[in-house]
Scaffold this motif. Structure first.
Motif: not given
Length: 675
Positions: A441-445
């Motif tokens: 999830y933290a890679t989406t940005p």
């Protein structure tokens, strides 16, 4: 997921080389009590306590060839034996004969410690006449008749919670008490309001507000101020708020009150787009619960494991209960997570005037933590507390060893990095998914930043990541000779440790979900133009899913050498499964889903989808409780396992609804300050 079996297999590493030791002495009290018991059972009319203790010893049953090798005995019968000077103590002796590992439940005086029991067993002091009370499996069934001791465990009668247990139970009680207290408080205020305020004034209360004691505020607010008040009170929730002042305390009361948290949970109206996702999520959840209901029992306490293995490995009809294919449901969840993470962040960027700022990313990450951690923390504390409160049965040993890791490695769950720890150190094993999902999830940005910066750069980065995660799965499987189907042997330790839990091998489906979410949010035209395109797509999708499941059965044997087919399947099958599910979503959204779209959009899936997170976290607790409290092994039949699944499912649904409205949803609604 096969963690219990891994731990049991690891017991072999603790094998005691007692053959080379000199005869050890046993404390006088233990030896006297043991001799009293042995003397008593050799009498013509032994006392009742001695009969109970002898009868509580585990004895070999039928169908050893089918896997019925454990001899649990009777824990309760042992504990019910009381002599004038001692009571019965239930212990388990773990033994090995050739390649067969098993345990025998024995009943010894409670004056003996585990090391004393080990000595009594090792040197044959537990004899009934000339016969050992722990005889080896006969040579006609096992070639090697010599027993090798692995370890000994004794189950204490007393429940002795320590400080960490008390703290965990207190946290659980507090997390339940807060919403109940908030509900009581808001109910009292509603009652005072209905009793003391006239209907005309009560309606104006929604604009002017009441103080915390139900007294009408008459401060002469202008109509514009009233309108502003109404706007501020109607925050992210769609419910009419209680008539309180605009304060952080008020917002907390509203967020935790069951009047608000219970609204909309059981509705069958999806309320937004992508209605097919509700069905996909719910069916994947049922698949996981069904697989866990079977696998936990198979790993820990099945009396005909070999029969089960022969049956399910030969027929794809058991795809819902066998390890390898069941894991594909997890990849479906990763796909949905990537899709929704991209959709959420892109919607936030749009509301922020098309700006992707550091503050926006921080808010995006914080909302995810707020979404996951409260219920995660509750389940972790509840499980730790249950360890000391429950009087476990003979099959407690893999469960206790696994849960005890929480007292050392709980911090990894808080930081959402427990999937990076060795298998035997993971607290609450099934929560590895939450850490993996958050890391993805933290890679989406970052990916959306590249997407907005330059489409060519984004394509190169996304393609490179997909290639890297695929190659990682291929190389690790080939070098470590990992299985792809039902990892339940020693190789599954490496399978879980090096492959199954790691973000660098599991990122593919999440990345495909991000790409799907971007496409759905930015598309200007339909992808499918003709019906023949849709028909061809459905044919390829269903055929690919069938091939992926079928190949797992073809490659079910663990390779003894670096195997190219196993390696390629391991690296490719998860992204390909995600692509198949992606097709289903796109086809349904573009009007080519037919009856599949109608089925996946069925209203019944909506409430199940809303409590799915609580279902995922809570259902293993019921399975563990059921297995850990069993005193006899479970016998595999299709009917027995169907009832196990349905029983676990019903309990999970009921409790998950309660946990959703009491623990999960309040923190989603909680907002202090202006919105």
């Amino acid at each position: 997921m096969a963690l219990g079996c891994v731990i049991f297999c690891l017991f072999a590493g603790f094998s005691l080389a007692l053959e080379n030791k000199q005869v050890l002495t046993v404390p006088q009290r233990c030896e006297e009590d043991t001799n009293t018991f042995l003397w008593e059972i050799n009498q013509e009319a032994p006392k009742e306590y001695a009969v109970l203790m002898y009868d509580a010893f585990g004895k070999m049953g039928s169908n050893v060839e089918g896997g019925n090798v454990n001899q649990p005995g009777s824990l309760q019968q042992c504990h019910s034996a009381h002599s004038p000077t001692f009571s019965g103590q239930y212990c388990q002796v773990f033994l090995r004969q050739e390649s067969v590992q098993y345990f025998v439940g024995i009943c010894v005086p409670d004056s003996c410690r585990e090391e004393d029991v080990e000595t009594l067993v090792l040197y044959g002091r537990l004899q009934f006449g000339q016969t050992s009370l722990i005889p080896p499996l006969p040579s006609i069934l096992v070639n090697q008749s010599t027993q090798e001791m692995i370890m000994t465990h004794c189950l204490s009668r007393a429940i002795a919670p320590d400080a960490s247990d008390v703290i965990c139970l207190f946290v659980c009680c507090l997390m339940i008490a807060i919403p109940l207290a908030a509900t009581l408080f808001t109910t009292i205020i509603r009652w005072h309001r209905n009793r003391e305020v006239s209907p005309s004034v009560e309606s104006s209360c929604l604009n002017t507000g009441l103080n915390l004691y139900g007294t009408l505020k008459t401060n002469g607010s202008s109509s514009s101020e009233m309108k502003s008040s109404t706007s501020e009170e109607n925050d992210s929730t769609s419910h009419t708020p209680l008539c309180f002042p605009r304060s952080c305390v008020n917002r907390c009361l509203q967020a935790f009150s069951l009047h608000n948290t219970s609204q909309g949970v059981l509705t069958t109206f999806s309320g937004g787009g992508y209605s097919s996702l509700n069905g996909i999520r719910s069916l994947s959840l049922l698949w996981i619960i069904c697989g866990h209901s079977t696998q936990f029992s198979v790993i820990n306490n099945l009396d005909n494991y070999k029969d089960w293995k022969k049956t399910v490995e030969r027929s794809p009809l058991y795809v819902f209960a066998i390890s390898g294919p069941v894991f594909l449901a997890v990849d479906t969840f990763l796909l949905l997570g990537g899709l929704l993470s991209a959709k959420t962040l892109m919607s936030s960027i749009t509301r922020a005037e098309d700006k992707l700022s550091a503050c926006l990313v921080a808010s995006y990450i914080f909302k995810r933590i707020k979404r996951v951690q409260p219920l995660h923390l509750f389940i972790m504390c509840l499980t730790i507390g249950l360890i000391s409160l429950i009087k476990w049965g003979p099959y407690w040993f893999p469960l206790i060893e696994t849960m005890m890791d929480c007292k050392t490695y709980w911090w990894a769950n808080i930081l959402l990095i427990n999937n990076l720890l060795p298998v035997h150190e993971i607290c609450i094993p099934w929560t590895w998914y939450l850490s993996l999902d958050f890391q993805c999830y933290a890679t989406t940005p970052l990916l959306l930043y590249f997407y907005r910066l330059n489409r060519g750069v984004f394509a190169a980065v996304a393609g490179g990541l997909l290639l890297m995660t695929t190659v990682a799965g291929v190389v690790i499987t080939a070098l470590m000779q990992l299985p792809v189907f039902e990892p339940s042997t020693m190789t599954s330790y490496n399978y879980v440790l090096q492959y199954y839990l790691k973000p660098y091998t599991r990122y593919g489906p999440f990345l495909i979900g991000i790409l799907t979410g971007i496409h759905l949010m930015t598309k200007k035209d339909q992808l499918l133009k003709r019906k023949w395109q849709a028909a061809l797509g459905w044919l390829c999708c269903l055929l690919l899913m069938a091939v992926l499941v079928g190949l797992a059965y073809v490659l079910r044997e663990t390779p003894s050498y670096p195997s190219v087919p196993h390696a390629l399947y391991q690296g490719l099958h998860r992204p390909l499964w995600a692509l198949s599910v992606t097709w289903i979503i796109l086809a349904c959204e573009e009007g080519y889903g037919g009856f599949i779209k109608s089925f996946l959009s069925w209203g019944l899936w909506v409430p199940l989808s809303k409590i799915s997170f609580a279902c995922y976290l809570s259902h293993p607790v019921f399975i563990i409780l059921y297995i850990g409290l069993q005193e006899t092994p479970i016998h595999y039949t299709d009917l027995n396992f169907m009832y196990l699944f349905l029983g676990h499912l019903v309990l999970t649904l009921v409790v998950s609804y309660v946990l959703t409205v009491l623990v999960e949803k309040p923190y989603l609604l909680l907002k202090c300050g202006r919105t």
